[in-house]
Design an enzyme around this catalytic site. Structure first.
Site, mmCIF file in Angstrom:
data_model
loop_
_atom_site.group_PDB
_atom_site.id
_atom_site.type_symbol
_atom_site.label_atom_id
_atom_site.label_comp_id
_atom_site.label_asym_id
_atom_site.label_seq_id
_atom_site.Cartn_x
_atom_site.Cartn_y
_atom_site.Cartn_z
ATOM 1 N N ASP A 26 98.017 17.290 18.546
ATOM 2 C CA ASP A 26 97.229 16.631 17.498
ATOM 3 C C ASP A 26 96.613 15.333 18.036
ATOM 4 O OD1 ASP A 26 96.148 16.223 15.014
ATOM 5 O OD2 ASP A 26 98.010 15.579 14.063
ATOM 6 N N HIS A 43 88.407 17.146 22.279
ATOM 7 C CA HIS A 43 88.977 18.488 22.507
ATOM 8 C C HIS A 43 88.907 18.856 23.988
ATOM 9 C CE1 HIS A 43 89.547 19.040 18.297
ATOM 10 N NE2 HIS A 43 88.270 19.156 17.977
ATOM 11 N N LEU A 137 106.966 31.229 33.787
ATOM 12 C CA LEU A 137 106.800 30.493 32.525
ATOM 13 C C LEU A 137 106.012 31.389 31.584
ATOM 14 C CD1 LEU A 137 106.593 27.829 30.747
ATOM 15 C CD2 LEU A 137 104.446 27.379 31.943
HETATM 16 C C1 FPP Z 1 94.077 18.587 16.923
HETATM 17 O O1 FPP Z 1 93.215 17.526 17.060
HETATM 18 C C2 FPP Z 1 93.806 19.650 17.854
HETATM 19 C C3 FPP Z 1 93.226 20.841 17.539
HETATM 20 C C4 FPP Z 1 92.740 21.215 16.215
HETATM 21 C C5 FPP Z 1 93.080 21.891 18.516
HETATM 22 C C6 FPP Z 1 93.797 21.699 19.823
HETATM 23 C C7 FPP Z 1 92.933 22.230 20.848
HETATM 24 C C8 FPP Z 1 92.874 21.847 22.131
HETATM 25 C C9 FPP Z 1 93.771 20.917 22.800
HETATM 26 C C10 FPP Z 1 91.823 22.416 22.970
HETATM 27 C C11 FPP Z 1 91.640 23.887 22.853
HETATM 28 C C12 FPP Z 1 92.783 24.710 23.358
HETATM 29 C C13 FPP Z 1 92.643 25.725 24.204
HETATM 30 C C14 FPP Z 1 93.782 26.595 24.618
HETATM 31 C C15 FPP Z 1 91.359 26.007 24.786
HETATM 32 P P1 FPP Z 1 92.410 17.087 15.784
HETATM 33 O O2 FPP Z 1 91.011 17.544 15.956
HETATM 34 O O3 FPP Z 1 93.069 17.572 14.552
HETATM 35 O O4 FPP Z 1 92.513 15.542 15.905
HETATM 36 P P2 FPP Z 1 92.472 14.488 14.712
HETATM 37 O O5 FPP Z 1 93.613 14.822 13.794
HETATM 38 O O6 FPP Z 1 92.638 13.184 15.404
HETATM 39 O O7 FPP Z 1 91.137 14.639 14.057
#
Ligand code: FPP
Length: 256
Positions: A26, A43, A137
């Site tokens: 997150d 991201h 893994l």
């Molecule tokens: C949360 O940050 C994260 C996500 C919704 C997606 C997590 C994805 C990645 C790390 C990249 C994609 C993964 C792969 C395997 C390609 P948020 O956008 O909710 O952050 P915020 O709460 O600060 O807005």
């Protein structure tokens, strides 16, 4: 993922090491906002952090790593952001699959495949097929995943078997229900980490988390690294896992 073979697991402190770590990644958006950057950049940097953490997980001798990469609730985000996240998954598999395979990583994908674009399904299947026999893994990618849907799907399958006269309802135990979940071949997570300070599960592995230790770290996902992972594991090692029973020293005291 790496320039050479993944190094051998570190032998120190293995007794307290979790076998399965699951992570709610997150804070990508907040990381980007704090720097005046677009959310997409958060991201993108999140994927860089993921590469480092997969490698660190292997080095620490952890057998399973589950990552929450797209939740069934993420569909409520703007279409452009959904496109960015799907684009990152495509690039991650295309660019990193060969290295993951060379490093002995088995990729498993959990979540709903129905409704995903066919090229994404092909890539996910390809990743699972290529790495099926790797043992170093297991990287479990939760994509288009939500716990409630997963449990509802299991309930539907079991109900169908009962309706068809193939199952006695009395046989539906917790073990049986667990074996109908996407994670049937994966042990429950010992440790669930959530970055960015929020303290909730957000529909992630809710059945499997019954006895998981939860560690919430204040840093945003793009800043999460091996040291942060080691910090969370150190916190995990201080916890007494009782699984509803008594701690060992109390058992010795009472003799029961
Ligand atoms: C949360 O940050 C994260 C996500 C919704 C997606 C997590 C994805 C990645 C790390 C990249 C994609 C993964 C792969 C395997 C390609 P948020 O956008 O909710 O952050 P915020 O709460 O600060 O807005």
């Amino acid at each position: 993922m790496s320039n050479g073979a993944m190094p051998k697991p570190e032998e120190s402190d293995r007794a307290d090491a979790p076998r399965h770590v699951a992570i709610i990644m997150d804070g990508n958006g907040r990381w980007a906002a704090a720097r005046g950057l677009p959310r997409a950049e958060g991201h993108r940097r999140g994927v860089d952090a993921l590469r480092k953490v997969v490698r660190a997980t292997g080095e620490l001798g952890i057998s399973y790593l589950t990552i929450f990469s797209f939740s069934s609730e993420n569909w409520s985000r703007p279409a452009s952001e959904i496109g960015d996240l799907f684009g990152l998954l495509r690039r991650f598999i295309r660019n990193d699959l060969a290295t993951l395979h060379a490093d002995g990583v088995r990729v498993r994908v959990i979540g709903e495949r129905g409704g995903l674009e066919s090229d994404i399904c092909t890539l996910l299947n390809e990743a699972e097929d290529l790495t099926r026999n790797n043992t170093r893994l297991t990287l479990v990618v939760a994509f288009n995943y939500g716990s409630r849907q997963e449990i509802a799907n299991a309930a539907q399958r079991l109900a169908r078997e009962v309706a068809e006269g193939k199952r006695d309802p009395a046989t539906i135990t917790t073990d049986v229900l667990g074996s109908y979940l996407d994670t049937s071949d994966i042990p429950d997570p010992d440790l669930i980490i959530r970055t960015s300070g929020e303290q909730r599960l957000s529909n992630f592995l809710m059945w499997q988390a019954a006895y998981s230790e939860l560690v919430f770290v204040p840093i945003h996902w793009p800043d999460f690294d091996k040291a942060a992972l080691e910090g969370a594991i150190a916190e995990y090692a201080t916890r007494e896992r009782r699984f509803g029973g008594l701690i060992a020293k109390n058992v010795a005291k009472t003799g029961s």
